[in-house]
Design a protein around this motif. Structure first.
Motif, short mmCIF file in Angstrom:
data_model
loop_
_atom_site.label_atom_id
_atom_site.label_comp_id
_atom_site.label_asym_id
_atom_site.label_seq_id
_atom_site.Cartn_x
_atom_site.Cartn_y
_atom_site.Cartn_z
N LEU A 144 0.89 -1.10 -0.05
CA LEU A 144 0.14 0.16 -0.09
C LEU A 144 0.76 1.15 0.14
O LEU A 144 1.89 1.26 0.63
CB LEU A 144 -0.93 -0.02 1.18
N VAL A 145 0.41 2.37 -0.70
CA VAL A 145 1.28 3.51 -0.63
C VAL A 145 0.35 4.57 0.17
O VAL A 145 -1.01 4.79 -0.26
CB VAL A 145 1.35 4.01 -1.92
N ILE A 146 0.82 5.13 1.28
CA ILE A 146 0.29 6.03 1.99
C ILE A 146 1.08 7.31 1.86
O ILE A 146 1.96 7.69 2.61
CB ILE A 146 0.30 5.38 3.63
N PRO A 147 0.40 8.13 1.26
CA PRO A 147 0.95 9.58 0.98
C PRO A 147 0.85 10.29 2.30
O PRO A 147 -0.15 10.10 2.90
CB PRO A 147 0.33 10.24 -0.27
N THR A 148 1.74 11.32 2.49
CA THR A 148 1.52 12.07 3.71
C THR A 148 1.93 13.64 3.11
O THR A 148 2.35 13.80 2.08
CB THR A 148 2.61 11.97 4.63
N THR A 149 1.24 14.64 4.14
CA THR A 149 1.63 15.99 3.88
C THR A 149 3.08 16.37 4.38
O THR A 149 3.56 17.41 4.43
CB THR A 149 0.50 17.12 4.36
N ALA A 150 3.79 15.41 4.95
CA ALA A 150 5.00 15.56 5.76
C ALA A 150 6.36 15.47 4.85
O ALA A 150 7.53 15.56 5.19
CB ALA A 150 5.22 14.69 7.10
N GLY A 151 6.04 15.45 3.58
CA GLY A 151 7.27 15.34 2.57
C GLY A 151 7.78 13.93 2.20
O GLY A 151 8.92 13.78 1.70
N TYR A 152 7.07 12.85 2.48
CA TYR A 152 7.60 11.56 2.19
C TYR A 152 6.05 10.73 2.01
O TYR A 152 5.16 11.22 2.66
CB TYR A 152 8.39 11.03 3.04
N SER A 153 6.36 9.66 1.54
CA SER A 153 5.11 8.64 1.60
C SER A 153 5.71 7.51 2.19
O SER A 153 6.81 7.32 2.44
CB SER A 153 4.91 8.16 0.05
N ILE A 154 4.53 6.59 2.55
CA ILE A 154 5.01 5.37 3.41
C ILE A 154 4.46 4.19 2.38
O ILE A 154 3.59 4.09 1.94
CB ILE A 154 4.27 5.42 4.61
N LEU A 155 5.42 3.18 2.26
CA LEU A 155 5.02 1.90 1.62
C LEU A 155 5.06 0.94 2.60
O LEU A 155 5.97 0.73 3.39
CB LEU A 155 5.96 1.58 0.51
N VAL A 156 4.03 0.19 2.94
CA VAL A 156 3.73 -0.95 3.83
C VAL A 156 3.21 -2.34 2.87
O VAL A 156 2.72 -2.03 2.06
CB VAL A 156 3.06 -0.66 4.95
N SER A 157 3.68 -3.31 3.50
CA SER A 157 2.80 -4.63 2.88
C SER A 157 2.30 -5.36 4.34
O SER A 157 2.83 -6.32 4.62
CB SER A 157 3.96 -5.37 2.26
N PRO A 158 1.11 -5.14 4.66
CA PRO A 158 0.50 -5.59 5.65
C PRO A 158 0.25 -7.09 5.35
O PRO A 158 -0.21 -7.17 4.22
CB PRO A 158 -0.61 -4.97 6.23
N ASP A 159 0.05 -7.89 6.41
CA ASP A 159 -0.49 -9.37 6.08
C ASP A 159 -1.82 -9.08 5.37
O ASP A 159 -2.34 -9.87 4.87
CB ASP A 159 -0.38 -10.15 7.32
N ASP A 160 -2.72 -8.05 6.30
CA ASP A 160 -4.16 -7.95 5.60
C ASP A 160 -4.31 -6.49 5.34
O ASP A 160 -4.55 -5.69 5.93
CB ASP A 160 -4.91 -8.15 6.86
N PRO A 161 -3.77 -6.26 3.97
CA PRO A 161 -4.17 -4.78 3.41
C PRO A 161 -5.35 -4.33 3.43
O PRO A 161 -5.65 -3.11 3.76
CB PRO A 161 -3.55 -4.74 1.82
#
Length: 173
Positions: A144-161
């Protein structure tokens, strides 16, 4: 709390091959030299001790990787590499599954973190565009791509997206 399977067969085999095996080989060589009367056993015991300590540290790092969504914060990572961002800075309307064809959503240069088969954890740059990305990724299909307003995005691969998507959507604004 959402789990990320960072302790998987790829990461364990990588740790064994690249982490512990060279140190154990050195310990074996030091032991062989000690038995030929060319030195003491202390260096080999010390090297084995270091190998065991590094293995325990690496396994701990892999076992504590998590995603947590609470009333006002999103926390991702664990151990030495983690990020905490207020939910007010998460662009929840733009959270999506990663498009494998989009180079701006692919990890490029690792700037501070762990990058090995089966795990990307820490700070990276996007392959295209150079955007800062915090990643906690183990498998490419569930990212999952989680954009933020803090100047970066977060990429995660949870077991249950799907459960994470729902938790982000229903968290208080």
């Amino acid at each position: 709390m959402f789990s990320i399977s960072a302790l998987n067969p790829k990461t364990i085999s990588t740790l064994l091959l690249l982490g512990s095996a060279p140190l154990l080989l050195i310990a074996g060589l030091l032991y062989a030299f000690a038995h030929q009367g060319k030195g003491s056993l202390a260096p080999s015991i010390g090297t084995v001790g270091i190998a065991v300590l590094l293995a325990i540290l690496a396994l701990w790092q892999l076992s504590v990787v998590r995603i947590e969504v609470n009333a006002d914060t999103l926390r991702v990572g664990g151990g030495f590499y983690r990020v905490s961002v207020p939910l007010s800075e998460v662009r929840r309307d733009a959270v999506m599954r990663r498009d494998p064809a989009d180079p701006s959503q692919m990890l490029g240069l690792r700037t501070n973190g762990i990058g090995m088969p089966g795990l990307a954890l820490g700070w990276f740059r996007a392959k295209s565009g150079g955007e800062k990305i915090f990643a906690a990724v183990t498998e490419g299909e569930r990212v999952l791509v989680i954009p933020t307003t803090a100047g970066y995005s977060i990429l995660v691969s949870p077991d249950d997206p799907d459960a994470l998507l729902e938790a982000l959507a229903t968290a208080p604004q």
